[in-house]
Scaffold this active site. Structure first.
Site, PDB file in Angstrom:
ATOM      1  N   ASP A  45       0.854  -1.192   0.000  1.00  0.00           N
ATOM      2  CA  ASP A  45       0.000   0.000   0.000  1.00  0.00           C
ATOM      3  C   ASP A  45       0.889   1.241   0.000  1.00  0.00           C
ATOM      4  OD1 ASP A  45      -2.368  -1.451   0.072  1.00  0.00           O
ATOM      5  OD2 ASP A  45      -2.369  -1.544   2.268  1.00  0.00           O
ATOM      6  N   ASP A  74       8.707   6.148  -7.900  1.00  0.00           N
ATOM      7  CA  ASP A  74       7.394   6.750  -7.680  1.00  0.00           C
ATOM      8  C   ASP A  74       7.395   8.050  -8.456  1.00  0.00           C
ATOM      9  OD1 ASP A  74       4.843   6.278  -6.246  1.00  0.00           O
ATOM     10  OD2 ASP A  74       5.211   8.314  -5.561  1.00  0.00           O
ATOM     11  N   PHE A 163       3.356   5.707 -21.935  1.00  0.00           N
ATOM     12  CA  PHE A 163       2.248   5.188 -21.125  1.00  0.00           C
ATOM     13  C   PHE A 163       1.749   6.296 -20.216  1.00  0.00           C
ATOM     14  CE2 PHE A 163       6.049   4.691 -18.650  1.00  0.00           C
ATOM     15  CZ  PHE A 163       5.682   4.839 -17.323  1.00  0.00           C
ATOM     16  N   GLY A 164       0.677   6.006 -19.490  1.00  0.00           N
ATOM     17  CA  GLY A 164       0.154   6.979 -18.535  1.00  0.00           C
ATOM     18  C   GLY A 164      -0.284   8.270 -19.199  1.00  0.00           C
ATOM     19  N   HIS A 199      11.903  12.606 -16.841  1.00  0.00           N
ATOM     20  CA  HIS A 199      12.082  12.671 -15.389  1.00  0.00           C
ATOM     21  C   HIS A 199      12.750  11.410 -14.858  1.00  0.00           C
ATOM     22  CE1 HIS A 199       8.327  10.961 -16.640  1.00  0.00           C
ATOM     23  NE2 HIS A 199       7.974  10.558 -15.433  1.00  0.00           N
TER      24      HIS A 199
END
Length: 214
Positions: A45, A74, A163-164, A199
């Site tokens: 999580d 992340d 992607f994204g 990035h």
């Protein structure tokens, strides 16, 4: 800064796009890597409120499960006119009622939020992609590496690469979106290159210089 003395690591991710990009970056350096998804590790999580916290959670979970160093990412889209949203919740904006992720829907959410904020001109739609890589060891030691690339949120989406949110992000100084760029253009980087574009590639450059180079 702790140096990485092995070429066998875990890519601490269940995201196919991230896994592909990280493997593209580490492959030329001679790494052998399997992803957390391939190893059927439970996805932890992500309870952090910063990219650094979530990257650390993922890397430590895989390092502990595999008993070897793990590299996580992340990342997210930070939009100025939206007060930094979606930010660390970038993936959450794509979640559907059945638990899958729909990034076409997510991009539309961003666009509707920008319209609501009155951000219709390019200079009002500034944004950046942020990536934080975390290298974790089984003993709990971690190192963090951050990369950012400035740009503008475009509409409608352009391109089917990446992607994204890639089809709506146009990096500063370019007239194409990440979605219109090849993998080599977007995140192709190797030691010795002065510049990295994406990035993730920028964060990876910092990681290589800090943990791999003598």
């Amino acid at each position: 800064m702790r140096k990485l003395d092995t070429k066998t690591i875990v890519v601490a991710s269940h995201n196919a796009g991230k896994i592909r990009e990280i493997q593209d970056l580490i492959g030329p350096l001679g790494f052998t890597a399997k992803s957390a998804a391939e190893l059927n590790f439970i996805e932890p999580d992500e309870t952090g409120t910063t990219f650094e916290e979530n990257a650390r959670i993922k890397a430590l979970a895989s390092a502990s499960a595999a008993n070897m160093p793990a590299l996580s990412d992340d990342s997210g889209l930070v939009v100025d006119a939206l007060g930094g949203d979606p930010g660390v919740y970038t993936a959450n904006w794509a979640e559907t009622v059945d638990g899958t992720r729909d990034f076409a829907m997510a991009m539309e959410k961003v666009e509707k939020a920008l319209e609501k904020a009155g951000a219709t001109k390019p200079e009002q739609r500034t944004a950046r992609f942020v990536s934080v890589l975390c290298l974790a060891w089984p003993d709990g030691h971690t190192e963090l590496f951050r990369g950012e690339v400035e740009g503008t949120v475009m509409w409608p989406p352009r391109g089917t690469q990446g992607f994204g949110y890639d089809p709506v992000f146009q990096p500063q100084g370019y007239d194409t979106t990440f979605g219109e760029m090849s993998a080599e253009q977007k995140h192709g980087w190797k030691p010795g290159d002065e510049q990295a574009l994406s990035h993730r590639a920028r964060a990876f450059k910092v990681f290589v210089e800090a943990c791999l180079e003598a």
